[in-house]
Design a protein around this motif. Sequence first.
Motif, mmCIF file in Angstrom:
data_model
loop_
_atom_site.group_PDB
_atom_site.id
_atom_site.type_symbol
_atom_site.label_atom_id
_atom_site.label_comp_id
_atom_site.label_asym_id
_atom_site.label_seq_id
_atom_site.Cartn_x
_atom_site.Cartn_y
_atom_site.Cartn_z
ATOM 1 N N ILE A 1 0.882 -1.145 -0.072
ATOM 2 C CA ILE A 1 -0.341 -0.298 -0.206
ATOM 3 C C ILE A 1 0.490 1.366 0.059
ATOM 4 O O ILE A 1 0.476 2.461 -0.432
ATOM 5 C CB ILE A 1 -0.746 0.150 1.193
ATOM 6 C CG1 ILE A 1 -1.548 -1.331 1.213
ATOM 7 C CG2 ILE A 1 -1.669 1.022 1.308
ATOM 8 C CD1 ILE A 1 -3.305 -1.021 2.337
ATOM 9 N N GLY A 2 2.027 1.095 1.241
ATOM 10 C CA GLY A 2 3.252 2.274 0.977
ATOM 11 C C GLY A 2 3.421 2.601 0.106
ATOM 12 O O GLY A 2 3.764 4.177 -0.660
ATOM 13 N N ALA A 3 4.131 1.440 -1.467
ATOM 14 C CA ALA A 3 4.581 1.739 -1.778
ATOM 15 C C ALA A 3 3.752 2.265 -3.545
ATOM 16 O O ALA A 3 4.665 3.424 -4.208
ATOM 17 C CB ALA A 3 5.055 0.149 -2.665
ATOM 18 N N LEU A 4 2.593 1.982 -3.292
ATOM 19 C CA LEU A 4 1.570 2.502 -5.142
ATOM 20 C C LEU A 4 1.122 3.496 -4.088
ATOM 21 O O LEU A 4 0.850 4.378 -5.241
ATOM 22 C CB LEU A 4 -0.071 1.356 -4.624
ATOM 23 C CG LEU A 4 0.577 0.147 -4.817
ATOM 24 C CD1 LEU A 4 -0.969 -0.848 -4.794
ATOM 25 C CD2 LEU A 4 0.625 0.303 -6.064
ATOM 26 N N MET A 5 1.054 3.968 -2.913
ATOM 27 C CA MET A 5 0.658 5.340 -2.724
ATOM 28 C C MET A 5 2.349 6.527 -3.246
ATOM 29 O O MET A 5 1.640 7.528 -3.478
ATOM 30 C CB MET A 5 0.305 5.669 -1.147
ATOM 31 C CG MET A 5 -1.126 5.040 -0.730
ATOM 32 S SD MET A 5 -2.242 5.801 -1.783
ATOM 33 C CE MET A 5 -2.463 4.457 -3.027
ATOM 34 N N ALA A 6 3.106 5.856 -2.909
ATOM 35 C CA ALA A 6 4.112 6.670 -3.010
ATOM 36 C C ALA A 6 4.341 7.193 -4.964
ATOM 37 O O ALA A 6 4.546 7.929 -4.479
ATOM 38 C CB ALA A 6 5.212 5.761 -2.473
ATOM 39 N N LEU A 7 4.329 6.191 -5.320
ATOM 40 C CA LEU A 7 4.552 6.063 -6.774
ATOM 41 C C LEU A 7 3.223 6.939 -7.511
ATOM 42 O O LEU A 7 4.058 7.458 -7.656
ATOM 43 C CB LEU A 7 4.177 4.578 -7.052
ATOM 44 C CG LEU A 7 5.463 3.791 -7.097
ATOM 45 C CD1 LEU A 7 5.486 2.196 -7.053
ATOM 46 C CD2 LEU A 7 6.411 4.311 -7.492
ATOM 47 N N ALA A 8 2.670 6.973 -6.840
ATOM 48 C CA ALA A 8 0.905 7.722 -7.537
ATOM 49 C C ALA A 8 1.286 9.024 -6.983
ATOM 50 O O ALA A 8 1.304 10.328 -7.016
ATOM 51 C CB ALA A 8 0.127 7.072 -6.447
ATOM 52 N N ARG A 9 1.873 9.045 -5.535
ATOM 53 C CA ARG A 9 2.151 11.277 -5.864
ATOM 54 C C ARG A 9 3.118 11.633 -5.752
ATOM 55 O O ARG A 9 2.855 12.780 -5.871
ATOM 56 C CB ARG A 9 2.639 10.729 -3.420
ATOM 57 C CG ARG A 9 2.116 12.368 -2.916
ATOM 58 C CD ARG A 9 2.251 12.097 -1.530
ATOM 59 N NE ARG A 9 2.186 13.449 -0.922
ATOM 60 C CZ ARG A 9 2.090 13.899 -0.158
ATOM 61 N NH1 ARG A 9 2.059 12.835 1.335
ATOM 62 N NH2 ARG A 9 1.933 15.408 0.445
ATOM 63 N N THR A 10 4.100 11.088 -6.388
ATOM 64 C CA THR A 10 5.054 11.342 -7.124
ATOM 65 C C THR A 10 5.418 11.108 -8.681
ATOM 66 O O THR A 10 5.653 11.385 -9.901
ATOM 67 C CB THR A 10 6.827 10.313 -6.881
ATOM 68 O OG1 THR A 10 6.648 9.329 -7.354
ATOM 69 C CG2 THR A 10 7.319 10.619 -6.052
ATOM 70 N N SER A 11 3.442 10.421 -9.138
ATOM 71 C CA SER A 11 2.724 10.499 -10.945
ATOM 72 C C SER A 11 2.683 11.653 -11.460
ATOM 73 O O SER A 11 2.351 13.091 -10.487
ATOM 74 C CB SER A 11 2.356 9.840 -10.584
ATOM 75 O OG SER A 11 1.090 9.569 -11.926
ATOM 76 N N THR A 12 3.038 11.467 -12.330
ATOM 77 C CA THR A 12 2.751 13.174 -12.969
ATOM 78 C C THR A 12 1.152 13.241 -13.797
ATOM 79 O O THR A 12 1.151 14.038 -14.300
ATOM 80 C CB THR A 12 3.289 13.059 -14.690
ATOM 81 O OG1 THR A 12 3.092 12.001 -14.933
ATOM 82 C CG2 THR A 12 4.907 13.168 -14.516
#
Length: 601
Positions: free
Chosen positions: A411-422
């Motif tokens: 969950i944390g990995a997906l949220m971190a990737l989503a927060r740094t997404s364009t």
Amino acid sequence: MTDITMPPPVDELAPEPPPSGPVVWARENLFSSWGNALQTFFFLFISWQILSWLLGKLVAEERNWDAVLTNSRTFFTFNYPLEQFARMWFSLGALIVAVGITLIAFGFEPRVRTSKIVQSTIGLGAAVAVIGVLTPVSGSWRLGLIAVGVAIGVVAWLAGRALPDGQTLPFWSLLVGFAVFVMVLVWIVPWGQNEFLDGEYIDEPGTVNITTKQPWTVMMGLLLGSFFGARALARVVPRRILQLAMIVWWVMGPAFLLFLVLRDPAFDWGYVLAVDIPIALAFGLGGGALLYWLTEPVRGEIARIVGALLLGTAALTWILAFFGVVSMLQKIRLSILFLALFALAAATFAGERSVRLRYAGIWMGFVALTHWLITGINTPSTLDIAAPPFIGGFALTLTIAYYVMLASFPIGALMALARTSTLPIFRILSTTYIEVVRGIPLITVLFFFSIMVPLFLPGEMELSELAAIFIGYTLFSGAYMAENIRGGLQSIRKGQFEAADALGLTTAQRTAFIVLPQALRVSIPNLVGQAIATFKETSLIAIVGGFDLLRVGNQTVASQPAFLGQSLTALFFVSFVYWVFAYSMSRASRSLEEKLGVGSR
């Protein structure tokens, strides 16, 4: 004739090594100046006073440590039935065997310097001697502690002088020493036989009961046997296979021990054969065929469309079930959700025929394991317990902490990737989730999921206390995990992305194989800090009704007639258990950081 002067030997050219040892270290770090010396003496005085006060509290006459010895089983398993306690020993043995195999699978066989062992032993002796000096007990006990501490230090110092410099010991020798130490504790040390027998408190001198000696002897045999057996197995089985098997075990194995061994479900085999197995076969074989087709390299876009449709279908089934429109087995909804996630990832793992078959095989194995586990969870238990859940004490603390850390990581990995997404939609949603959850206390989240959420569920849907605690704590921990991983993602240089694009990798492949491994390596200190905090914060589940380690020590033990109101010694013991595990995780983190070169390269 000209004289030829020979160059001096190499040994004479080499500089002398700088002096070392505890005296040199103390002179350089504690007494390098008058100011440092004054600060050292001041903090030694403060530490001396605090330690004297603490030891006085621990050994005061009104302290009854029999409360801890008598309730050792209660501390670790709470109200698990004694007549079925063999299941608990079986589960512990399975975990110990897994530890032994894991050490070999991942090549953890370091050689330990004897000088380090000698220094640690001298420190232990000094600590025992200091405790003897500070402890306010009778003269014989005090002199005995001082003598033991001095003897340990002197023997270790003499052994260190006799051993050659640079000598090391194999890791297996430490395991053997640990097993011998445990055997001495259970077979020789006179802890006494303290127990409740038919409601009456029994206190007899001597060593522990044979019902404790025999299982611990078997546990130590399993530890050594699994370690040496895995060494022999590694000569014929590739380590990669062993590593993959142990990764699968540590994800699924503890859950199987918890819900299929400890919980002991009473399966209705007629229903299993008529309903559960056909559903598992349909999803396993049908989903495997679908994934084999979707992993064809030219079907990447189709795979994403199919995954999105399945994900929407799973969400729709939950929404309709919430309003009571559609009634469907929960395992079917979960299977559709899992198949959607596999379909979305199919393009990342596309390849030749062998790769596609492997991916489909992983799905079928995943379906078999998860359906078996879900069936066991949904089946009534045969345990005769006073109140749910079926485990408590340290077993509950460790279970919640382990699976919260395991589930909050993706969950944390997906949220971190989503927060740094364009993509703005992903960035806004992830930022909202993270900031909202981080702005709410954990106890509020636990109260919400254990009390409020069940009120909004349809009549046929139930949320057990254990599941409510796990879901709420996982969502809370996932938000903090996301920020820790995001810090690692921001440390990745732009050149890494450009190199991945030059190799022709897709965005998913670049993230999975290039970006995340480097980000997680950098994030190890933060992730371990989060793991330690998660482990310690499990003490809050006592507030929402869970009988964890802290609640057992603070309420259960102190409410027993033989130890009425005597909770201080139990709380000291609970604090020690928390410290041992937190410190062990910290030390393991340091070793992993040194091995991976975190902060040095």
